[in-house]
Design a protein around this motif. Sequence first.
Motif, PDB file in Angstrom:
ATOM      1  N   MET A   1       0.846  -1.176   0.000  1.00 51.88           N
ATOM      2  CA  MET A   1       0.000   0.000   0.000  1.00 51.88           C
ATOM      3  C   MET A   1       0.892   1.240   0.000  1.00 51.88           C
ATOM      4  SD  MET A   1      -2.763   1.299   2.897  1.00 51.88           S
ATOM      5  CE  MET A   1      -3.733  -0.173   2.765  1.00 51.88           C
ATOM      6  N   ASP A   2       0.559   2.187  -0.845  1.00 45.08           N
ATOM      7  CA  ASP A   2       1.288   3.448  -0.935  1.00 45.08           C
ATOM      8  C   ASP A   2       1.246   4.162   0.420  1.00 45.08           C
ATOM      9  OD1 ASP A   2       0.706   6.610  -1.531  1.00 45.08           O
ATOM     10  OD2 ASP A   2       2.270   5.798  -2.843  1.00 45.08           O
ATOM     11  N   GLN A   3       2.397   4.623   0.906  1.00 45.13           N
ATOM     12  CA  GLN A   3       2.484   5.247   2.232  1.00 45.13           C
ATOM     13  C   GLN A   3       1.644   6.512   2.337  1.00 45.13           C
ATOM     14  OE1 GLN A   3       3.737   3.703   4.859  1.00 45.13           O
ATOM     15  NE2 GLN A   3       2.955   5.380   6.085  1.00 45.13           N
ATOM     16  N   ALA A   4       1.547   7.312   1.263  1.00 47.15           N
ATOM     17  CA  ALA A   4       0.745   8.542   1.295  1.00 47.15           C
ATOM     18  C   ALA A   4      -0.728   8.218   1.469  1.00 47.15           C
ATOM     19  CB  ALA A   4       0.972   9.364   0.027  1.00 47.15           C
ATOM     20  N   ILE A   5      -1.218   7.201   0.763  1.00 44.71           N
ATOM     21  CA  ILE A   5      -2.622   6.790   0.888  1.00 44.71           C
ATOM     22  C   ILE A   5      -2.867   6.225   2.286  1.00 44.71           C
ATOM     23  CG2 ILE A   5      -4.363   5.138   0.091  1.00 44.71           C
ATOM     24  CD1 ILE A   5      -3.996   7.369  -1.878  1.00 44.71           C
ATOM     25  N   LYS A   6      -1.952   5.383   2.768  1.00 44.37           N
ATOM     26  CA  LYS A   6      -2.106   4.812   4.109  1.00 44.37           C
ATOM     27  C   LYS A   6      -2.165   5.926   5.148  1.00 44.37           C
ATOM     28  CE  LYS A   6      -0.283   1.487   7.390  1.00 44.37           C
ATOM     29  NZ  LYS A   6       0.740   0.467   7.651  1.00 44.37           N
ATOM     30  N   SER A   7      -1.337   6.941   5.010  1.00 46.52           N
ATOM     31  CA  SER A   7      -1.333   8.070   5.935  1.00 46.52           C
ATOM     32  C   SER A   7      -2.675   8.807   5.910  1.00 46.52           C
ATOM     33  CB  SER A   7      -0.194   9.027   5.580  1.00 46.52           C
ATOM     34  OG  SER A   7      -0.187  10.126   6.448  1.00 46.52           O
ATOM     35  N   LYS A   8      -3.253   8.988   4.721  1.00 50.74           N
ATOM     36  CA  LYS A   8      -4.568   9.637   4.610  1.00 50.74           C
ATOM     37  C   LYS A   8      -5.649   8.799   5.274  1.00 50.74           C
ATOM     38  CE  LYS A   8      -3.774  12.248   0.362  1.00 50.74           C
ATOM     39  NZ  LYS A   8      -4.198  12.464  -1.023  1.00 50.74           N
ATOM     40  N   ILE A   9      -5.601   7.490   5.075  1.00 50.50           N
ATOM     41  CA  ILE A   9      -6.583   6.587   5.696  1.00 50.50           C
ATOM     42  C   ILE A   9      -6.480   6.691   7.213  1.00 50.50           C
ATOM     43  CG2 ILE A   9      -7.221   4.169   6.061  1.00 50.50           C
ATOM     44  CD1 ILE A   9      -6.245   3.669   3.138  1.00 50.50           C
ATOM     45  N   LEU A  10      -5.255   6.619   7.743  1.00 50.84           N
ATOM     46  CA  LEU A  10      -5.061   6.686   9.196  1.00 50.84           C
ATOM     47  C   LEU A  10      -5.503   8.036   9.756  1.00 50.84           C
ATOM     48  CD1 LEU A  10      -1.646   4.835   9.520  1.00 50.84           C
ATOM     49  CD2 LEU A  10      -3.924   3.968  10.129  1.00 50.84           C
ATOM     50  N   THR A  11      -5.259   9.114   9.016  1.00 48.97           N
ATOM     51  CA  THR A  11      -5.701  10.434   9.462  1.00 48.97           C
ATOM     52  C   THR A  11      -7.216  10.472   9.568  1.00 48.97           C
ATOM     53  OG1 THR A  11      -3.764  11.543   8.548  1.00 48.97           O
ATOM     54  CG2 THR A  11      -5.727  12.901   8.885  1.00 48.97           C
ATOM     55  N   LEU A  12      -7.909   9.973   8.551  1.00 47.34           N
ATOM     56  CA  LEU A  12      -9.372   9.949   8.607  1.00 47.34           C
ATOM     57  C   LEU A  12      -9.874   9.077   9.758  1.00 47.34           C
ATOM     58  CD1 LEU A  12     -10.442   9.870   4.873  1.00 47.34           C
ATOM     59  CD2 LEU A  12     -11.290  11.448   6.604  1.00 47.34           C
ATOM     60  N   LEU A  13      -9.275   7.916   9.932  1.00 50.86           N
ATOM     61  CA  LEU A  13      -9.692   7.039  11.033  1.00 50.86           C
ATOM     62  C   LEU A  13      -9.486   7.718  12.383  1.00 50.86           C
ATOM     63  CD1 LEU A  13      -8.321   3.574   9.854  1.00 50.86           C
ATOM     64  CD2 LEU A  13     -10.729   4.248  10.063  1.00 50.86           C
ATOM     65  N   ASP A  14      -8.371   8.424  12.532  1.00 54.15           N
ATOM     66  CA  ASP A  14      -8.066   9.067  13.807  1.00 54.15           C
ATOM     67  C   ASP A  14      -8.909  10.313  14.062  1.00 54.15           C
ATOM     68  OD1 ASP A  14      -6.188   7.093  14.305  1.00 54.15           O
ATOM     69  OD2 ASP A  14      -4.480   8.310  13.659  1.00 54.15           O
ATOM     70  N   GLN A  15      -9.420  10.950  13.003  1.00 57.33           N
ATOM     71  CA  GLN A  15     -10.202  12.183  13.147  1.00 57.33           C
ATOM     72  C   GLN A  15     -11.662  11.933  13.512  1.00 57.33           C
ATOM     73  OE1 GLN A  15      -9.743  14.044   9.329  1.00 57.33           O
ATOM     74  NE2 GLN A  15      -8.000  15.259   9.986  1.00 57.33           N
ATOM     75  N   HIS A  16     -12.146  10.729  13.338  1.00 57.34           N
ATOM     76  CA  HIS A  16     -13.561  10.440  13.534  1.00 57.34           C
ATOM     77  C   HIS A  16     -13.771   9.451  14.664  1.00 57.34           C
ATOM     78  CE1 HIS A  16     -13.326  12.124   9.502  1.00 57.34           C
ATOM     79  NE2 HIS A  16     -14.578  12.488   9.676  1.00 57.34           N
ATOM     80  N   ARG A  17     -15.041   9.355  15.097  1.00 55.41           N
ATOM     81  CA  ARG A  17     -15.381   8.413  16.167  1.00 55.41           C
ATOM     82  C   ARG A  17     -16.558   7.524  15.802  1.00 55.41           C
ATOM     83  NH1 ARG A  17     -15.892  12.059  21.526  1.00 55.41           N
ATOM     84  NH2 ARG A  17     -17.689  12.817  20.382  1.00 55.41           N
ATOM     85  N   THR A  18     -17.256   7.866  14.726  1.00 53.49           N
ATOM     86  CA  THR A  18     -18.400   7.047  14.329  1.00 53.49           C
ATOM     87  C   THR A  18     -18.259   6.624  12.876  1.00 53.49           C
ATOM     88  OG1 THR A  18     -19.739   8.952  13.665  1.00 53.49           O
ATOM     89  CG2 THR A  18     -19.990   8.168  15.949  1.00 53.49           C
ATOM     90  N   MET A  19     -18.893   5.517  12.577  1.00 56.02           N
ATOM     91  CA  MET A  19     -18.916   4.998  11.217  1.00 56.02           C
ATOM     92  C   MET A  19     -20.272   4.366  10.974  1.00 56.02           C
ATOM     93  SD  MET A  19     -16.618   1.549  11.469  1.00 56.02           S
ATOM     94  CE  MET A  19     -16.989   0.272  12.672  1.00 56.02           C
ATOM     95  N   ARG A  20     -20.621   4.255   9.720  1.00 55.03           N
ATOM     96  CA  ARG A  20     -21.776   3.485   9.322  1.00 55.03           C
ATOM     97  C   ARG A  20     -21.256   2.138   8.874  1.00 55.03           C
ATOM     98  NH1 ARG A  20     -20.983   7.929   9.787  1.00 55.03           N
ATOM     99  NH2 ARG A  20     -20.414   8.404   7.655  1.00 55.03           N
ATOM    100  N   ILE A  21     -21.864   1.092   9.407  1.00 55.67           N
ATOM    101  CA  ILE A  21     -21.418  -0.257   9.078  1.00 55.67           C
ATOM    102  C   ILE A  21     -22.608  -1.068   8.573  1.00 55.67           C
ATOM    103  CG2 ILE A  21     -21.643  -1.030  11.473  1.00 55.67           C
ATOM    104  CD1 ILE A  21     -19.212  -2.906  10.884  1.00 55.67           C
ATOM    105  N   ALA A  22     -22.378  -1.764   7.475  1.00 54.67           N
ATOM    106  CA  ALA A  22     -23.414  -2.617   6.896  1.00 54.67           C
ATOM    107  C   ALA A  22     -23.039  -4.073   7.121  1.00 54.67           C
ATOM    108  CB  ALA A  22     -23.565  -2.339   5.405  1.00 54.67           C
ATOM    109  N   THR A  23     -23.980  -4.806   7.697  1.00 59.96           N
ATOM    110  CA  THR A  23     -23.851  -6.254   7.837  1.00 59.96           C
ATOM    111  C   THR A  23     -24.951  -6.870   6.972  1.00 59.96           C
ATOM    112  OG1 THR A  23     -25.297  -6.236   9.801  1.00 59.96           O
ATOM    113  CG2 THR A  23     -22.902  -6.107  10.178  1.00 59.96           C
ATOM    114  N   LEU A  24     -24.908  -8.175   6.794  1.00 59.19           N
ATOM    115  CA  LEU A  24     -25.884  -8.838   5.936  1.00 59.19           C
ATOM    116  C   LEU A  24     -26.931  -9.580   6.771  1.00 59.19           C
ATOM    117  CD1 LEU A  24     -23.422 -10.136   3.225  1.00 59.19           C
ATOM    118  CD2 LEU A  24     -25.047  -8.233   3.036  1.00 59.19           C
ATOM    119  N   ARG A  25     -28.186  -9.209   6.553  1.00 59.32           N
ATOM    120  CA  ARG A  25     -29.297  -9.860   7.250  1.00 59.32           C
ATOM    121  C   ARG A  25     -29.501 -11.271   6.704  1.00 59.32           C
ATOM    122  NH1 ARG A  25     -34.203  -5.678   6.826  1.00 59.32           N
ATOM    123  NH2 ARG A  25     -34.630  -7.263   5.281  1.00 59.32           N
ATOM    124  N   PRO A  26     -30.279 -12.096   7.410  1.00 62.57           N
ATOM    125  CA  PRO A  26     -30.527 -13.465   6.929  1.00 62.57           C
ATOM    126  C   PRO A  26     -31.171 -13.523   5.547  1.00 62.57           C
ATOM    127  CG  PRO A  26     -31.330 -13.222   9.178  1.00 62.57           C
ATOM    128  CD  PRO A  26     -30.903 -11.863   8.709  1.00 62.57           C
TER     129      PRO A  26
END
Length: 150
Positions: A1-26
Amino acid sequence: MDQAIKSKILTLLDQHRTMRIATLRPDGWPQVTTVGYTNDGLTIYFLCGPDSQKAKNLARDDRVSLAIDDDTSQVMEITGLSMAARAQMVVDPMEVEKAMRSLMSRYPEQKSIPLPMPTPADVRIFRLTPIVVSMLDYSKGFGHTDLVCC
């Protein structure tokens, strides 16, 4: 993984506290909910009730999709990420404790509210391991994404 992209991903993860998550129903339909999360690098942790629909869905199918972003007033300032990941219930007591401490540290204002903290016995903690990450950055052009396989 490109280090610049990884750094952007980590910055976004560290800046937020909530996410929307989709799971699959039966029945195969995705179910999206908002949850608090913490991360250790690209690994994301969240908790839910042991009898929740999320926990039941994940017991059947460990595939999830998630989104993390901001609400911005300017469409060309939209940034965020979406991710396809695999979810595993955390059972190791040391990892459970570490994830709980990390999650609670993301919510320091919770300490002033007299609500009991959930114990590991009260919740299910899941570890999300990314498979594919899509970085969204409209400043680079409408709908611009960088797709990264993990």
